[in-house]
Scaffold this motif. Structure first.
Motif, PDB file in Angstrom:
ATOM      1  N   GLY A 142      27.201  42.547   5.076  1.00 15.36           N
ATOM      2  CA  GLY A 142      27.088  41.449   6.022  1.00 15.36           C
ATOM      3  C   GLY A 142      26.562  40.196   5.353  1.00 15.36           C
ATOM      4  N   GLU A 143      26.219  39.228   6.175  1.00 14.34           N
ATOM      5  CA  GLU A 143      25.757  37.934   5.681  1.00 14.34           C
ATOM      6  C   GLU A 143      24.243  37.880   5.667  1.00 14.34           C
ATOM      7  OE1 GLU A 143      26.080  34.077   7.971  1.00 14.34           O
ATOM      8  OE2 GLU A 143      27.564  33.746   6.377  1.00 14.34           O
ATOM      9  N   TRP A 144      23.706  37.567   4.504  1.00 10.03           N
ATOM     10  CA  TRP A 144      22.271  37.374   4.299  1.00 10.03           C
ATOM     11  C   TRP A 144      22.051  35.916   3.904  1.00 10.03           C
ATOM     12  CZ3 TRP A 144      18.511  41.374   4.359  1.00 10.03           C
ATOM     13  CH2 TRP A 144      19.010  42.668   4.503  1.00 10.03           C
ATOM     14  N   PHE A 145      20.820  35.440   4.061  1.00  8.40           N
ATOM     15  CA  PHE A 145      20.446  34.109   3.606  1.00  8.40           C
ATOM     16  C   PHE A 145      19.466  34.251   2.449  1.00  8.40           C
ATOM     17  CE2 PHE A 145      21.802  33.514   7.940  1.00  8.40           C
ATOM     18  CZ  PHE A 145      22.625  32.409   7.831  1.00  8.40           C
ATOM     19  N   VAL A 146      19.776  33.605   1.335  1.00  5.75           N
ATOM     20  CA  VAL A 146      18.865  33.593   0.190  1.00  5.75           C
ATOM     21  C   VAL A 146      17.835  32.505   0.478  1.00  5.75           C
ATOM     22  CG1 VAL A 146      18.650  33.334  -2.306  1.00  5.75           C
ATOM     23  CG2 VAL A 146      20.737  34.335  -1.336  1.00  5.75           C
ATOM     24  N   VAL A 147      16.614  32.917   0.806  1.00  6.58           N
ATOM     25  CA  VAL A 147      15.570  31.969   1.209  1.00  6.58           C
ATOM     26  C   VAL A 147      14.529  31.743   0.120  1.00  6.58           C
ATOM     27  CG1 VAL A 147      15.858  32.360   3.682  1.00  6.58           C
ATOM     28  CG2 VAL A 147      14.248  33.773   2.401  1.00  6.58           C
ATOM     29  N   GLY A 148      14.545  32.553  -0.923  1.00  2.00           N
ATOM     30  CA  GLY A 148      13.629  32.388  -2.039  1.00  2.00           C
ATOM     31  C   GLY A 148      14.316  32.790  -3.320  1.00  2.00           C
ATOM     32  N   LEU A 149      14.110  32.000  -4.365  1.00  2.20           N
ATOM     33  CA  LEU A 149      14.756  32.257  -5.639  1.00  2.20           C
ATOM     34  C   LEU A 149      13.795  31.860  -6.749  1.00  2.20           C
ATOM     35  CD1 LEU A 149      17.513  33.116  -6.855  1.00  2.20           C
ATOM     36  CD2 LEU A 149      18.150  30.703  -6.819  1.00  2.20           C
ATOM     37  N   ALA A 150      13.568  32.772  -7.678  1.00  2.00           N
ATOM     38  CA  ALA A 150      12.691  32.486  -8.817  1.00  2.00           C
ATOM     39  C   ALA A 150      13.284  33.155 -10.040  1.00  2.00           C
ATOM     40  CB  ALA A 150      11.284  33.017  -8.554  1.00  2.00           C
ATOM     41  N   GLY A 151      12.999  32.606 -11.193  1.00  2.00           N
ATOM     42  CA  GLY A 151      13.544  33.212 -12.396  1.00  2.00           C
ATOM     43  C   GLY A 151      12.829  32.769 -13.643  1.00  2.00           C
ATOM     44  N   LEU A 188      16.237  26.142  -4.182  1.00  2.00           N
ATOM     45  CA  LEU A 188      15.381  26.748  -3.167  1.00  2.00           C
ATOM     46  C   LEU A 188      15.873  26.486  -1.751  1.00  2.00           C
ATOM     47  CD1 LEU A 188      11.877  26.135  -4.761  1.00  2.00           C
ATOM     48  CD2 LEU A 188      13.257  28.210  -4.779  1.00  2.00           C
ATOM     49  N   SER A 189      16.882  25.656  -1.601  1.00  2.00           N
ATOM     50  CA  SER A 189      17.481  25.476  -0.274  1.00  2.00           C
ATOM     51  C   SER A 189      18.212  26.766   0.078  1.00  2.00           C
ATOM     52  CB  SER A 189      18.463  24.310  -0.283  1.00  2.00           C
ATOM     53  OG  SER A 189      17.804  23.119  -0.608  1.00  2.00           O
ATOM     54  N   PRO A 190      18.029  27.257   1.307  1.00  2.00           N
ATOM     55  CA  PRO A 190      18.694  28.506   1.676  1.00  2.00           C
ATOM     56  C   PRO A 190      20.215  28.406   1.516  1.00  2.00           C
ATOM     57  CG  PRO A 190      17.057  27.929   3.308  1.00  2.00           C
ATOM     58  CD  PRO A 190      17.172  26.750   2.377  1.00  2.00           C
ATOM     59  N   PHE A 191      20.808  29.502   1.056  1.00  2.00           N
ATOM     60  CA  PHE A 191      22.259  29.598   0.973  1.00  2.00           C
ATOM     61  C   PHE A 191      22.659  31.018   1.342  1.00  2.00           C
ATOM     62  CE2 PHE A 191      20.517  30.194  -3.269  1.00  2.00           C
ATOM     63  CZ  PHE A 191      21.204  31.282  -3.797  1.00  2.00           C
ATOM     64  N   THR A 192      23.954  31.236   1.562  1.00  2.00           N
ATOM     65  CA  THR A 192      24.391  32.534   2.069  1.00  2.00           C
ATOM     66  C   THR A 192      24.857  33.455   0.945  1.00  2.00           C
ATOM     67  OG1 THR A 192      26.653  31.794   2.451  1.00  2.00           O
ATOM     68  CG2 THR A 192      25.092  31.594   4.294  1.00  2.00           C
ATOM     69  N   ALA A 193      24.666  34.741   1.189  1.00  2.00           N
ATOM     70  CA  ALA A 193      25.173  35.806   0.327  1.00  2.00           C
ATOM     71  C   ALA A 193      25.803  36.842   1.248  1.00  2.00           C
ATOM     72  CB  ALA A 193      24.045  36.433  -0.481  1.00  2.00           C
ATOM     73  N   THR A 194      27.093  37.074   1.083  1.00  2.00           N
ATOM     74  CA  THR A 194      27.806  38.029   1.923  1.00  2.00           C
ATOM     75  C   THR A 194      28.194  39.242   1.088  1.00  2.00           C
ATOM     76  OG1 THR A 194      28.670  36.186   3.230  1.00  2.00           O
ATOM     77  CG2 THR A 194      29.744  38.323   3.506  1.00  2.00           C
ATOM     78  N   PHE A 195      27.826  40.413   1.570  1.00  2.00           N
ATOM     79  CA  PHE A 195      28.095  41.672   0.871  1.00  2.00           C
ATOM     80  C   PHE A 195      29.157  42.437   1.647  1.00  2.00           C
ATOM     81  CE2 PHE A 195      23.946  40.308  -0.344  1.00  2.00           C
ATOM     82  CZ  PHE A 195      23.797  40.692  -1.671  1.00  2.00           C
TER      83      PHE A 195
END
Length: 156
Positions: free
Chosen positions: A39-48, A59-66
């Motif tokens: 389904g569709e998730w929102f990437v709300v946090g990203l670090a690396g 860091l702006s939310p974006f979508t990830a669909t599985f």
């Protein structure tokens, strides 16, 4: 452990890594249910390990669909806005032996090295914590993503 606490722990672990170490891809999952993860998730946090202050737009939310493919692999499609443009990309995850563990199918991207993805923790209904590890330019690149599930009327 709550999603924000888990993200902070992973960020601290990332900070302690040097570019020469190869951290293990660990998971707290005893099993992984791909059917509930689709389904569709929102990437709300990203670090690396390679992110800089100039990467703050990530860091702006974006979508990830599985989506599960017919051959049993998992297709991941991302979409994010940058200004007035929509940027999309996708790849295929091939299940590994560890629950929630995958290798990225890079056959469509020649020259790109191997990449591992691990769903570190998820409750399948609100959050997921994912780790990604690859090599680039002789250094290990580790990325942590915090995903949020926003239920839709036709959701799980």
């Amino acid at each position: 452990m709550g999603p924000w606490s888990a993200l902070w722990v992973m960020l601290i672990l990332l900070k302690g890594q040097t570019s020469n170490t190869q951290p293990g891809m660990i998971s707290v999952l005893q099993s992984f249910r791909e059917d509930q993860f689709q389904g569709e998730w929102f990437v709300v946090g990203l670090a690396g390990s390679t992110h800089r202050k100039t990467d703050s737009s990530l860091l702006s939310p974006f979508t990830a669909t599985f989506e599960k493919n017919k051959n049993g692999s998992l297709k991941v499609s991302y979409a994010m806005t940058r200004g007035h443009r929509c940027i999309t990309w996708s790849y295929v995850l091939i299940a590994a032996a560890q629950p929630g563990g995958f290798s990225v199918d890079n056959t469509a991207a020649p020259g790109k090295g191997p990449e591992e993805v691990q769903v570190h923790d998820t409750d399948y209904s609100v959050f997921a914590l994912m780790l990604s590890r690859r090599r680039s330019g002789g250094q290990s690149v580790l990325t942590v993503s915090l995903l949020y599930w926003s239920p839709h009327p036709s959701s799980r």
